[in-house]
Design a protein around this motif. Structure first.
Motif, PDB file in Angstrom:
ATOM      1  N   ASP A 450       0.828  -1.209   0.000  1.00  0.00           N
ATOM      2  CA  ASP A 450       0.000   0.000   0.000  1.00  0.00           C
ATOM      3  C   ASP A 450       0.862   1.260   0.000  1.00  0.00           C
ATOM      4  OD1 ASP A 450      -2.228  -1.586   0.021  1.00  0.00           O
ATOM      5  OD2 ASP A 450      -2.496  -1.492   2.210  1.00  0.00           O
ATOM      6  N   VAL A 451       1.974   1.211   0.722  1.00  0.00           N
ATOM      7  CA  VAL A 451       2.874   2.374   0.770  1.00  0.00           C
ATOM      8  C   VAL A 451       3.425   2.681  -0.615  1.00  0.00           C
ATOM      9  CG1 VAL A 451       5.011   3.286   1.739  1.00  0.00           C
ATOM     10  CG2 VAL A 451       3.490   1.905   3.167  1.00  0.00           C
ATOM     11  N   HIS A 453       2.108   1.900  -3.535  1.00  0.00           N
ATOM     12  CA  HIS A 453       1.050   2.393  -4.419  1.00  0.00           C
ATOM     13  C   HIS A 453       0.756   3.867  -4.179  1.00  0.00           C
ATOM     14  CE1 HIS A 453       0.016  -1.149  -6.632  1.00  0.00           C
ATOM     15  NE2 HIS A 453      -0.220  -1.875  -5.547  1.00  0.00           N
ATOM     16  N   LYS A 454       0.997   4.342  -2.955  1.00  0.00           N
ATOM     17  CA  LYS A 454       0.713   5.743  -2.651  1.00  0.00           C
ATOM     18  C   LYS A 454       1.780   6.689  -3.194  1.00  0.00           C
ATOM     19  CE  LYS A 454      -1.886   4.750   1.585  1.00  0.00           C
ATOM     20  NZ  LYS A 454      -1.890   4.854   3.071  1.00  0.00           N
ATOM     21  N   SER A 456       4.089   8.505  -5.909  1.00  0.00           N
ATOM     22  CA  SER A 456       3.759   8.966  -7.268  1.00  0.00           C
ATOM     23  C   SER A 456       4.422   8.111  -8.348  1.00  0.00           C
ATOM     24  CB  SER A 456       4.167  10.433  -7.436  1.00  0.00           C
ATOM     25  OG  SER A 456       5.562  10.591  -7.181  1.00  0.00           O
TER      26      SER A 456
END
Length: 527
Positions: A450-451, A453-454, A456
Motif C-alpha cells: 500500500d505504501v 502504491h501511494k 507517485s
C-alpha cells in the motif's frame, strides 16, 4: 615490481607500439630541424636561389604537418593506452575487494579504499602513458642530439654534455624524495576522504548530539596535515625545477661563449653555430621530460605499491577445494564446540553448542558486546570459526560454496543500508533476475504494497543511499524487501530487532511477525 606493472601492457600491445612508434618518429623529426636550419643558413642563403628556398620551406612545412599528426596520435591514443590500463586495474581491484572477508573491512577505512580505487589509479594511469615513453624519448633525444652536436663540433659537444652526470644525480635524488612524499600524501588523502565520509554518513548523529564544532576540529586536523604534506611535495618539486632551470640557462650561456670563441677562430661557421644553439634547445627538452617524470613517476609508483598491497591480500574466508553448490536446505542448524576471536590470540566465543530445528525462531538476548551478532555472522561465513564446526542439515558450512550458502540465508543487517536507486532495484537485490510479479509478492509479504502504491512513481521511486528519501522508520522495511525477494530459495532468516522490541526471549515455536507464515524456515533474532 616493474615486471608486474608492465604486465598490464600485454592486452594493448598494438596501441603501445602505435603510440611508441609515433613518439619516436616525432622525436627524430625534432632532431632534424636544427640541421635543416644549419643548411639553410650556410648553403641556401649564400646561393640566393629564391625558388629553392621556397621549396625548402614548403618541405619543412610538410614535416611540421606530419609532426602535428604524430603529436595528436601520441596525445590522444597514448592517453587511451593509459586509461585502458587504469580501467583494467580498477576493475581487477574492485573485483578483488568483493572477495575479501569482513575482517579486511574491519581493519580498513572506507575512505582509504575509495582513495586507492580513484586517486591512486588516476596517477598510475598517467605513469602508464608517460613513464616508459618519456624516458625512452628523453634518452633517445639526448643520444641523438649528442651525435648531431658531435657532427657539427666534437669539442663543443663534449663540453656541453659534461652537465649530464650532474643532471642524472639531481634526478635520482629528487625522485627518491618525491616517492616518499607522495606515498605520505596519498595516505593523507585517504584520511581526508575517511573524515569526510564519516561526517557525511553520520551527519544525523553529529547534529543530534550538536557536535558540529567537534567535527570541524577533527576535519581541521586532517585538512592541515593534507596541506602540509602537499606543500612539502611542491617544495621538493620547486627545488628540482629551479635548480634544473638555472643549470639549463648556465649551459646556454656557456655554449654561447664557447661557440663564439670557435666562430672567431674559424672552427665553426655561422650556420653551424645557429644549428648548435637550436640543438641545445632540443637537448633541454629531454631534461624537461625527465623533470616531468620526476613529478609523475613517484606518484604512480607510490599508487601502484598501495594498489598491489590490496591485490596481495588474500581473503580470510574462501571456498574450500571440493566445495559443493547447495540448492536447498531445510534449515536444521547446529553449532558444535564453536570458538572464535576477531584477534588471533583473543577468543570471544568458547565452546558454543547450539541446535536450531527447521521452523523455529530463536532470539539471542544479552548485553551489547556479548557476541549475539558474532554468532549470527559465523553462520553465513562472514568470519571463519577458529574451532569447532557449524552444520546445516548435517553438512559443514565450510564444505558449501560461499555463494550457494549465502543464497539460502535472508539477512537484515543491524546497520541498514540501501543502494542509490529505485525501490524496484533495491527489492530485486536479493534476486537480481526476479520477475515483476516476484517483486510485488515480496512487497506484499513485507506489508508495504500500500505504501508503494501511494508513491507517485510507485516501484520506480528513487529512495537513495541509506534510504535518504524514505520516510523515517521505513529503511529497515525496504531492506526486508530484498530478503523477501529471495525468500523462495532461503532456508532461514536473520533479523535484528526494532527499537521497540522488548529484551526477552521469544518462545521457541513462535515466529517473527515480519516473516511469512506460509514458508517454513528457521529464524534467528538478535535482541
Amino acid at each position: 615490481m616493474l615486471r608486474r606493472f608492465f604486465s598490464y601492457y600485454r592486452p594493448y600491445k598494438g596501441l603501445f607500439i602505435l603510440d611508441f612508434t609515433c613518439a619516436v618518429i616525432a622525436g627524430l623529426l625534432e632532431l632534424g630541424f636544427p640541421l635543416a636550419v644549419n643548411q639553410f643558413v650556410d648553403k641556401l642563403l649564400p646561393g640566393k636561389d629564391w625558388p629553392l628556398i621556397l621549396w625548402a620551406c614548403a618541405g619543412l612545412l610538410a614535416v611540421y604537418v606530419l609532426n602535428m599528426v604524430l603529436q595528436y596520435i601520441v596525445t590522444y591514443w597514448g592517453h587511451m593506452l593509459g586509461i585502458n590500463i587504469e580501467t583494467d586495474m580498477r576493475k581487477k581491484l574492485f573485483e578483488h575487494i568483493q572477495k575479501l572477508s569482513f575482517r579486511f573491512f574491519d581493519n580498513h577505512k572506507t575512505g582509504h579504499l575509495i582513495a586507492r580505487i580513484t586517486n591512486d589509479l588516476n596517477e598510475i594511469g598517467e605513469v602508464a602513458h608517460h613513464g616508459p615513453e618519456d624516458i625512452f624519448i628523453a634518452v633517445m633525444t639526448l643520444v641523438g642530439s649528442f651525435i648531431l652536436m658531435s657532427y657539427i663540433n666534437l669539442k663543443l659537444a663534449i663540453l656541453t654534455f659534461l652537465i649530464i652526470p650532474v643532471m642524472a644525480w639531481l634526478a635520482y635524488y629528487f625522485s627518491r624524495k618525491m616517492t616518499v612524499t607522495y606515498r605520505r600524501l596519498f595516505g593523507d588523502v585517504a584520511n581526508f576522504n575517511t573524515r569526510v565520509e564519516d561526517n557525511v554518513g553520520g551527519i544525523r548523529v553529529v547534529q543530534a548530539f550538536a557536535n558540529e564544532e567537534y567535527e570541524k576540529q577533527l576535519f581541521a586536523v586532517n585538512n592541515r596535515q593534507f596541506r602540509a604534506t602537499k606543500l612539502l611535495a611542491y617544495k621538493i618539486m620547486a627545488k628540482s625545477m629551479s635548480i634544473t632551470y638555472m643549470m639549463m640557462r648556465f649551459v646556454s650561456m656557456f655554449i654561447m661563449i664557447c661557440g663564439t670563441w670557435f666562430v672567431i677562430h674559424n672552427e665553426l661557421t655561422y650556420g653551424e653555430f645557429v644549428g648548435f644553439l637550436l640543438l641545445t634547445n632540443v637537448f633541454f627538452r629531454p631534461i624537461e621530460k625527465i623533470n616531468a617524470v620526476i613529478e609523475s613517476y613517484p606518484k604512480g609508483i607510490a599508487g601502484f605499491k598501495r594498489y598491489v598491497e590490496i591485490l596481495d591480500t588474500e581473503p580470510d574466508v574462501a571456498d574450500m577445494p571440493g566445495a559443493v553448490d547447495i540448492r536447498h536446505l531445510e534449515g536444521n542448524i547446529r553449532f558444535h564446540q564453536v570458538s572464535f576471536g576477531y584477534e588471533e590470540h583473543k577468543t570471544i566465543l568458547n565452546g558454543i553448542n547450539l541446535t536450531i530445528h527447521a521452523g523455529e525462531t530463536i532470539a539471542f538476548v544479552g548485553p551489547s558486546g556479548a557476541g549475539k551478532t558474532t554468532i549470527c555472522s559465523l553462520l553465513p561465513r562472514f568470519y571463519e570459526v577458529s574451532g569447532g564446526s557449524i552444520t546445516i542439515d548435517g553438512i559443514d558450512i565450510r564444505h558449501m560454496t560461499l555463494a550457494s550458502l549465502r543464497k539460502q540465508i535472508g539477512i537484515v543487517q543491524q546497520d541498514v543500508f540501501l543502494f542509490s536507486g529505485t525501490i524496484r532495484e533495491n527489492i530485486a537485490y536479493g534476486k537480481l533476475d526476479a520477475a515483476p510479479e516476484e517483486i510485488w509478492e515480496a512487497a506484499r509479504r513485507a506489508r508495504l504494497e500500500d505504501v508503494i502504491h501511494k508513491l507517485s512513481d510507485g516501484m520506480d521511486t528513487v529512495i537513495g543511499e541509506r534510504g535518504v528519501s524514505c520516510r523515517e522508520g521505513k529503511s529497515n522495511d525496504w531492506l526486508s524487501h530484498a530478503c523477501f525477494s529471495k525468500i523462495r530459495r532461503s532456508s532461514f532468516w536473520m533479523k535484528p530487532p526494532r527499537r521497540s522490541t522488548p529484551r526477552r526471549k521469544r518462545p521457541s515455536n513462535s515466529r517473527s511477525r515480519s516473516c511469512p507464515s506460509d514458508v517454513p524456515l528457521s529464524s534467528l533474532r538478535i535482541v
